[in-house]
Design a protein around this motif. Structure first.
Motif, PDB file in Angstrom:
ATOM      1  N   GLY A  34      42.615  26.099  35.219  1.00 14.53           N
ATOM      2  CA  GLY A  34      42.846  25.952  36.652  1.00 14.53           C
ATOM      3  C   GLY A  34      41.917  26.780  37.507  1.00 14.53           C
ATOM      4  N   ALA A  35      40.984  27.488  36.877  1.00 13.64           N
ATOM      5  CA  ALA A  35      40.042  28.314  37.629  1.00 13.64           C
ATOM      6  C   ALA A  35      38.783  28.534  36.798  1.00 13.64           C
ATOM      7  N   LEU A  36      37.688  28.717  37.516  1.00 12.76           N
ATOM      8  CA  LEU A  36      36.417  29.046  36.865  1.00 12.76           C
ATOM      9  C   LEU A  36      35.745  30.172  37.630  1.00 12.76           C
ATOM     10  N   PRO A  37      35.094  31.074  36.916  1.00 12.43           N
ATOM     11  CA  PRO A  37      34.254  32.037  37.617  1.00 12.43           C
ATOM     12  C   PRO A  37      33.051  31.300  38.209  1.00 12.43           C
ATOM     13  N   ILE A  38      32.577  31.772  39.342  1.00 15.99           N
ATOM     14  CA  ILE A  38      31.366  31.229  39.955  1.00 15.99           C
ATOM     15  C   ILE A  38      30.243  32.201  39.642  1.00 15.99           C
ATOM     16  N   LEU A  45      28.558  37.360  38.375  1.00 15.07           N
ATOM     17  CA  LEU A  45      29.750  36.811  39.010  1.00 15.07           C
ATOM     18  C   LEU A  45      29.619  36.858  40.529  1.00 15.07           C
ATOM     19  N   LYS A  46      29.891  35.732  41.168  1.00 13.77           N
ATOM     20  CA  LYS A  46      29.830  35.631  42.626  1.00 13.77           C
ATOM     21  C   LYS A  46      31.194  35.342  43.236  1.00 13.77           C
ATOM     22  N   GLY A  47      32.140  34.920  42.423  1.00 20.74           N
ATOM     23  CA  GLY A  47      33.467  34.594  42.923  1.00 20.74           C
ATOM     24  C   GLY A  47      34.236  33.791  41.903  1.00 20.74           C
ATOM     25  N   MET A  48      35.311  33.192  42.373  1.00 21.46           N
ATOM     26  CA  MET A  48      36.146  32.325  41.539  1.00 21.46           C
ATOM     27  C   MET A  48      36.437  31.061  42.331  1.00 21.46           C
ATOM     28  N   GLN A  75      33.876  33.416  48.366  1.00 20.90           N
ATOM     29  CA  GLN A  75      34.028  34.256  49.545  1.00 20.90           C
ATOM     30  C   GLN A  75      34.317  35.694  49.148  1.00 20.90           C
ATOM     31  N   GLY A  76      33.620  36.614  49.767  1.00 23.95           N
ATOM     32  CA  GLY A  76      33.875  38.025  49.536  1.00 23.95           C
ATOM     33  C   GLY A  76      33.486  38.475  48.140  1.00 23.95           C
TER      34      GLY A  76
END
Length: 138
Positions: A34-38, A45-48, A75-76
């Protein structure tokens, strides 16, 4: 006490910053997550991105997931945990930030992801209960 490295799911697959949200959602479906690291071009790592992000920030806003890029959702600064931090620190970080998936960093690289399920398998029930209570109160 186990470390994040010992309880994490290693080799997390990333969504690239320049991938479309559609590509990221297909990757999530293929992996059953249900989620991936960006991750950026530098493999940092830049986000999720989560399935909820896709629904709330893309689909519900009428954006086209085939033309909307993953970087628009990064974001952030992402909340992370060090690979050698202990499981209690994982619990505290998840509870403090009310998150269920925590990227694990080794040096400056993504090493894996610790999920609520990983914590539940590794920790005593009362600690997991405390985390669930913290995550449930908004």
């Amino acid at each position: 006490m186990p470390t994040a490295r010992e309880i994490m799911t290693p080799n997390a697959e990333c969504a690239g910053m320049h991938e479309s949200v559609n590509e990221a959602s297909e990757k999530m479906a293929r992996l059953g997550v249900g989620a991936l690291p960006i991750c950026g071009d530098d493999d940092r790592l830049k986000g999720m991105i989560t399935d909820r992000d896709i629904v709330v920030k893309v689909l519900a806003q009428g954006k086209d997931p085939k033309s909307c890029l993953v970087e628009e959702l990064a974001q952030g600064k992402p909340v992370t945990i060090g690979a050698d931090d202990d499981a209690m620190q994982v619990l505290r970080t998840m509870a403090d930030h009310k998150i269920r998936r925590l990227p694990v960093i080794d040096g400056k690289r993504l090493a894996g992801i610790v999920t609520l399920a990983d914590v539940a398998r590794a920790m005593p029930n009362n600690r997991v209960g405390d985390l669930l209570e913290a995550l449930s109160t908004r």
